[in-house]
Scaffold this active site. Structure first.
Site, short mmCIF file in Angstrom:
data_model
loop_
_atom_site.label_atom_id
_atom_site.label_comp_id
_atom_site.label_asym_id
_atom_site.label_seq_id
_atom_site.Cartn_x
_atom_site.Cartn_y
_atom_site.Cartn_z
N SER A 136 32.04 46.29 39.91
CA SER A 136 31.61 44.93 40.22
C SER A 136 31.55 44.74 41.72
O SER A 136 32.29 45.39 42.47
CB SER A 136 32.58 43.91 39.62
OG SER A 136 32.33 42.61 40.12
N TYR B 212 40.39 40.40 38.43
CA TYR B 212 39.17 41.17 38.19
C TYR B 212 38.89 42.11 39.35
O TYR B 212 38.54 43.28 39.15
CB TYR B 212 38.00 40.19 37.99
CG TYR B 212 36.75 40.82 37.45
CD1 TYR B 212 36.70 41.32 36.15
CD2 TYR B 212 35.60 40.91 38.23
CE1 TYR B 212 35.54 41.89 35.65
CE2 TYR B 212 34.43 41.48 37.74
CZ TYR B 212 34.41 41.97 36.45
OH TYR B 212 33.26 42.53 35.95
N LYS C 244 38.66 46.29 39.22
CA LYS C 244 37.43 47.02 39.56
C LYS C 244 37.60 47.88 40.81
O LYS C 244 37.01 48.97 40.91
CB LYS C 244 36.27 46.04 39.73
CG LYS C 244 35.90 45.32 38.43
CD LYS C 244 35.45 46.29 37.34
CE LYS C 244 34.88 45.56 36.13
NZ LYS C 244 34.38 46.48 35.09
#
Length: 242
Positions: A134, A147, A151
């Site tokens: 991401s 998140y 990632k």
């Protein structure tokens, strides 16, 4: 187009948007696709549409991953399964949610890679692995601490496995997409106060589509990228070039 003819590629998260687009793209280019997700029911639509082979397993459970993946005759892998968690500042981060995001996005991808790579090595035909990371791993995004951590760790796994598997002719890369606007994404990114400044900062000025991500994944799997390994490729409309 049959550039993947005779090559079996496992795609996790195949019932999702990017995963489904990747299955369609690879199947259209001649791959024997194994579409994986947590339940057989979630895979029915993409399997009926593409002829992919369904494979259900829980990627947070190592025994289940080993049962499902170990022994498959694979040439390629796309680690597309993911979980966004909740958007919240670091000072309010819930550790249970953090642990779940890491368990799926990072640990799950490593587990599937662990067993899929054994297959690629055993067959001795080289191969390619693509991890779906991401833009959150490359730039700071408000409220995305869990998140982003998951990632960024996945990008580290990409580099280490590229180093370790290179001697077997196996390439490992990541793609780092910007936001793909889905109904789920819209609940946050579709807010005018979020969307307007974000798109204003992006040179191409639009959200990504699922196919915008599936294309680069297919490229990194293909022989057209035969000398590319260990990279994280932003697919973000230029957002991270600022």
């Amino acid at each position: 187009m049959n550039e993947f003819h005779g090559r079996t590629v496992l795609v996790t998260g195949a019932a999702g948007g990017i995963g489904g687009a990747t299955v369609r793209t690879l199947a259209a280019r001649g791959a024997d696709v194994i579409a994986a997700d947590r339940s057989a029911e979630s895979l029915e639509r993409i399997v009926a549409e593409t002829g992919a082979r369904p494979l259900a397993f829980d990627l947070t459970d190592e025994a289940d991953v080993a049962r499902a993946v170990d022994g498959l005759d694979l040439w390629g892998l796309v680690n597309c399964a993911g979980f966004g968690g909740l958007v919240a500042p670091a000072v309010d981060a819930g550790m249970d949610m953090f642990d779940r995001v890491i368990a799926i996005n990072t640990r799950g991808a490593l587990l599937v890679t662990k067993y899929a790579a054994r297959s690629l090595i055993r067959l001795g035909n080289g191969g390619s692995i693509v991890n779906v990371s991401s833009q959150a791993s490359l730039v700071a995004l408000q409220g995305h601490v869990s998140y982003a951590a998951s990632k960024a760790a996945l990008d580290g796994i990409t580099r280490v496995t590229a180093l370790e598997l290179g001697e077997h002719g196996i390439r490992v890369n990541s793609v780092a997409p910007t936001v793909v606007m889905t109904p789920m994404s819209a609940s946050y990114w579709g807010r005018p106060e979020i969307e307007k400044p974000f798109l204003a900062a992006m040179p191409l000025g639009r959200w990504a589509t699922e196919q915008d991500i599936a294309g680069p994944i297919a490229f990194l799997l293909s022989d057209a990228s035969a000398m590319i390994s260990g990279v994280t490729l932003p697919v973000d409309g230029g957002y991270t070039c600022r």
